[in-house]
Design a protein around this motif. Structure first.
Motif, PDB file in Angstrom:
ATOM      1  N   THR A   1       0.831  -1.147   0.194  1.00  0.00           N
ATOM      2  CA  THR A   1       0.053   0.077  -0.002  1.00  0.00           C
ATOM      3  C   THR A   1       0.870   1.137   0.060  1.00  0.00           C
ATOM      4  N   GLY A   2       0.362   2.425  -0.338  1.00  0.00           N
ATOM      5  CA  GLY A   2       1.025   3.621  -0.346  1.00  0.00           C
ATOM      6  C   GLY A   2       0.703   4.527   0.902  1.00  0.00           C
ATOM      7  N   GLY A   3       0.846   5.562   0.732  1.00  0.00           N
ATOM      8  CA  GLY A   3       0.587   6.628   1.958  1.00  0.00           C
ATOM      9  C   GLY A   3       1.898   6.777   2.554  1.00  0.00           C
TER      10      GLY A   3
ATOM     11  N   ARG B   1      -0.894   6.827  -7.366  1.00  0.00           N
ATOM     12  CA  ARG B   1      -1.195   8.187  -8.029  1.00  0.00           C
ATOM     13  C   ARG B   1      -0.801   8.383  -9.422  1.00  0.00           C
TER      14      ARG B   1
ATOM     15  N   GLY C   1      -3.416   0.290   4.078  1.00  0.00           N
ATOM     16  CA  GLY C   1      -4.041   1.569   4.820  1.00  0.00           C
ATOM     17  C   GLY C   1      -5.304   2.033   4.931  1.00  0.00           C
ATOM     18  N   MET C   2      -5.852   3.030   5.662  1.00  0.00           N
ATOM     19  CA  MET C   2      -6.973   3.342   5.429  1.00  0.00           C
ATOM     20  C   MET C   2      -7.006   5.027   5.777  1.00  0.00           C
ATOM     21  N   GLY C   3      -7.743   5.721   4.997  1.00  0.00           N
ATOM     22  CA  GLY C   3      -7.658   7.096   5.125  1.00  0.00           C
ATOM     23  C   GLY C   3      -8.471   7.612   6.351  1.00  0.00           C
TER      24      GLY C   3
ATOM     25  N   ARG D   1      -6.070   8.827  -9.694  1.00  0.00           N
ATOM     26  CA  ARG D   1      -5.348   7.551  -9.040  1.00  0.00           C
ATOM     27  C   ARG D   1      -5.626   6.495 -10.096  1.00  0.00           C
TER      28      ARG D   1
ATOM     29  N   ALA E   1      -6.843   1.645  -0.500  1.00  0.00           N
ATOM     30  CA  ALA E   1      -6.335   1.982  -1.737  1.00  0.00           C
ATOM     31  C   ALA E   1      -6.734   3.286  -2.238  1.00  0.00           C
TER      32      ALA E   1
ATOM     33  N   HIS F   1     -11.412   5.383   3.345  1.00  0.00           N
ATOM     34  CA  HIS F   1     -10.909   4.970   2.075  1.00  0.00           C
ATOM     35  C   HIS F   1      -9.700   3.908   1.994  1.00  0.00           C
TER      36      HIS F   1
ATOM     37  N   THR G   1       1.954   5.719   6.425  1.00  0.00           N
ATOM     38  CA  THR G   1       1.912   4.663   7.541  1.00  0.00           C
ATOM     39  C   THR G   1       3.122   3.814   7.198  1.00  0.00           C
ATOM     40  N   PRO G   2       2.916   3.028   6.115  1.00  0.00           N
ATOM     41  CA  PRO G   2       3.730   1.816   5.818  1.00  0.00           C
ATOM     42  C   PRO G   2       5.157   1.911   5.857  1.00  0.00           C
TER      43      PRO G   2
HETATM   44  C1  6PG Z   1      -2.652   6.140  -1.161  1.00  0.00           C
HETATM   45  C2  6PG Z   1      -2.748   4.855  -0.338  1.00  0.00           C
HETATM   46  C3  6PG Z   1      -3.869   5.024   0.469  1.00  0.00           C
HETATM   47  C4  6PG Z   1      -3.456   4.989   1.989  1.00  0.00           C
HETATM   48  C5  6PG Z   1      -4.255   5.737   2.983  1.00  0.00           C
HETATM   49  C6  6PG Z   1      -3.858   6.073   4.315  1.00  0.00           C
HETATM   50  O1  6PG Z   1      -2.216   6.007  -2.290  1.00  0.00           O
HETATM   51  O2  6PG Z   1      -2.837   7.210  -0.667  1.00  0.00           O
HETATM   52  O3  6PG Z   1      -2.528   3.697  -0.951  1.00  0.00           O
HETATM   53  O4  6PG Z   1      -4.841   4.127   0.600  1.00  0.00           O
HETATM   54  O5  6PG Z   1      -3.264   3.655   2.604  1.00  0.00           O
HETATM   55  O6  6PG Z   1      -4.568   6.978   2.308  1.00  0.00           O
HETATM   56  O7  6PG Z   1      -2.547   6.832   4.078  1.00  0.00           O
HETATM   57  P1  6PG Z   1      -1.604   7.214   5.305  1.00  0.00           P
HETATM   58  O8  6PG Z   1      -1.025   6.058   5.663  1.00  0.00           O
HETATM   59  O9  6PG Z   1      -0.793   8.308   4.689  1.00  0.00           O
HETATM   60  O10 6PG Z   1      -2.551   7.796   6.351  1.00  0.00           O
END
Ligand code: 6PG
Length: 227
Positions: A30-32, A60, A126-128, A164, A134, A132, A34-35
């Protein structure tokens, strides 16, 4: 669904992902933000990555060296530190534009998994703050896509507000194992609404329930405050 509240979610996630890495298989990152710490931990574990392939749950629609690129985050935190030991990685080519990238990624998935629904061995999510997952945002058309594996999301429902590319819900729920990594107080409300006893169906995270039944939600105390 297994819900674990842990002191160090990055370390716990790295440990769980490591099991899939050494077992070999198809793993979706996953992106964002947190990971990143979990990926950095993974890179330092001296694992044998030779039998796994990395995919992405979403991206993105930007070049891979752009700061908003999920691939860039994974490259910086995991792939570059692994160097020659880095596994085969299937990047979503966001620089092509969302629709073209979605078509090419779907073709890539079909080339590996055939015409059946891809069964990822491990899907990290992750989860926004809006629930949300992904790039499946509440109320957006992509959430209702049941036929395609990968779709374009012209208007993101959460920052960064760039187009996206995302795996669709059927692909998420075909995964053999789903691992959520959710931290911080901004996730407490959506976590309670998505992972509590009465899931709110308007939240995409509530809809991720793999048919395998194997779903683990890793949270820190702050994100678990409402559970
Ligand atoms: C993305 C991620 C997205 C992410 C959540 C949480 O492209 O933004 O894949 O689904 O998991 O937005 O993001 P954070 O870890 O930055 O809170």
């Amino acid at each position: 669904m297994k819900t674990l509240v842990v002191r160090d979610p990055a370390a716990e996630a790295a440990g769980l992902i490591a099991r899939s890495v050494v077992a070999g298989g198809q793993i979706a990152l996953t992106g964002g933000t947190t990971p990143r710490a979990a990926y950095e931990r993974l890179a330092s574990m001296g694992l044998d990555w030779s039998r796994c392939t990395l995919w992405f749950g979403d991206e993105r629609a930007v070049p891979p060296d752009e700061e908003n690129s999920n691939f860039r985050m994974a490259r910086e935190s995991l792939l570059d530190p692994l160097g020659a030991d880095a596994p085969e990685t299937k990047r979503i080519e966001g620089e092509l534009g969302a629709e073209a990238a979605a078509c090419r990624y779907e073709h890539e998935l079909r080339g590996v998994f055939g015409e059946d629904l891809p069964e990822l061995d491990l899907l990290l999510l992750g989860m926004g703050p809006d629930g949300h997952v992904a790039s499946l945002f509440p109320g957006k058309p992509a959430l209702d896509e049941l036929d395609r594996l990968v779709v374009a999301v012209p208007e993101a429902g959460h920052e960064p507000f760039v187009p996206r590319v995302t795996l669709t819900l059927p692909v998420l729920n075909a995964s053999r194992q789903v691992l959520f990594l959710v931290t911080g107080e901004s996730k407490a409300d959506p976590a309670a609404r998505a992972f509590g006893p009465d899931p709110d169906p308007t939240l995409p995270a509530s809809l991720v329930r793999p048919r395998s039944g194997r779903i683990t939600v890793l949270l820190d105390e702050a994100a678990a405050a409402g559970l």
